[in-house]
Design an enzyme around this catalytic site. Structure first.
Site, short mmCIF file in Angstrom:
data_model
loop_
_atom_site.label_atom_id
_atom_site.label_comp_id
_atom_site.label_asym_id
_atom_site.label_seq_id
_atom_site.Cartn_x
_atom_site.Cartn_y
_atom_site.Cartn_z
N GLU A 60 0.82 -1.21 0.00
CA GLU A 60 0.00 0.00 0.00
C GLU A 60 0.85 1.26 0.00
O GLU A 60 0.50 2.26 -0.63
CB GLU A 60 -0.95 -0.01 1.19
N HIS A 129 -10.60 -5.65 9.15
CA HIS A 129 -11.19 -5.44 7.82
C HIS A 129 -12.55 -4.74 7.91
O HIS A 129 -13.33 -4.81 6.96
CB HIS A 129 -11.37 -6.77 7.09
#
Length: 327
Positions: A60, A129
């Site tokens: 990321e 998540h």
């Protein structure tokens, strides 16, 4: 005007933006052949090719760093971070680079990039998540943050974000991806939505609920419940979290004199806290009762379905807050 799913509206916004502007390109993990984890980029690789739909390594930080550099050289990258939880790995590039570039370069340079990312629960995806971290980014000068609540807004806010000359975080609640709503067939009829402008979803006279994302539907359900008792609740969809439509909220408070702010994110130190503080400052004389917040408890999101259902805010909690402030 056909019904379109939220995720398809996102896909359509990306396709239309890429058709309109050759500097727009996509980068993210599994967004090419796989079409993204939630299929937001389905078929775009076939349409635009690997030079504009770039499957990145699993990093990321590298994805976001590449986007910042590309944006500084005149491109308009759209980053997909698979879950909002993983933006933790992008924070340096977003907070210290993208957000600061315009100021540090004396207005001579900007970072016209978009970071798309899904937040929220409802899928039993566990504490790593399911987080709603939009308040982090709303706290950073130089970043804009939007959160659509329906397919038309998912399209309109994403197109506006891609057009914007500065970095925009587009937060999509993954529990809404299957939601259906109207979206015009013709590209010229599809509305861009001004960042910073909210909308009144349901007018009312007795109390106001301010919300965004998935919480808007909860607020509408709560308003329907209160209407059965003769209480008319005005529901506001912020659409944009940073900047947020302060004048719209104040105008509504001036009419209703009672205010509740609801979001799925943790209540403590959240977006709702900023709205409450600001309205207590500039709208205090309009208040007939306390301004209340509805949000998740100060704990990680549970994995199990029954625990997650208990953890996530719902319409019943908004109803309870409305009754308390009206009392």
């Amino acid at each position: 005007m056909p019904e379109t799913r939220y995720i398809k509206a996102v896909n359509q916004a990306l396709a239309d933006a890429m058709e309109a502007d050759p500097t727009v390109f996509l980068i993210g993990e599994d967004i090419g052949a796989a079409g993204g984890s939630f299929k937001a980029t389905r078929n775009l690789l076939e349409k635009f090719g690997p030079e504009r739909v770039y499957d990145s390594p699993i990093s990321e930080a590298a994805i976001t760093g590449m986007a910042v550099g590309a944006a500084l050289t005149g491109m308009r990258p759209v980053v997909e971070i698979m879950f909002m939880d993983f933006t933790t790995l992008s924070m340096d590039m977003l907070v210290n680079q993208a957000a600061k570039a315009r100021s540090m370069f004396g207005g001579q340079g900007s970072v016209p990039m978009v970071l798309r990312t899904p937040h929220g629960g409802g899928l039993n995806a566990g504490p790593q998540h399911s987080q709603c971290l939009e308040a982090w980014f709303a706290h950073v000068p130089g970043l804009r943050v939007v959160c659509p609540s329906n397919p038309a807004d998912a399209y309109g806010l994403l197109r506006a974000a891609i057009d914007d000359p500065d970095p925009v975080i587009v937060v999509e609640n993954k529990a809404l991806y299957a939601m259906k709503g109207d979206l015009p067939d013709a590209p010229e009829d599809r509305e861009r939505i001004e960042i910073g402008k909210g909308r009144i979803v349901r007018p009312g006279r007795d109390a106001t609920v301010v919300s965004y994302g998935a919480a808007v539907a909860m607020a509408e359900t709560a308003a329907e419940t209160m209407a059965e008792e003769g209480i008319e609740v005005e529901v506001i969809d912020l659409r944009s979290i940073q900047p947020w439509d302060e004048s719209l909220v104040l105008e509504s408070l001036t009419r209703t004199h009672n205010l509740v702010v609801a979001h799925e994110a943790v209540e403590a130190f959240g977006v709702g806290a900023e709205i409450v503080a600001r309205m207590a400052d500039i709208g205090f004389d309009q208040l007939d009762g306390p301004i209340l917040r509805v949000g998740a408890p100060f704990a990680p999101s549970p994995f199990g379905k029954t625990l997650e259902d208990a953890y996530r805010p719902d319409a019943n909690q908004i109803v309870a807050a409305l009754r308390r402030t009206l009392a």
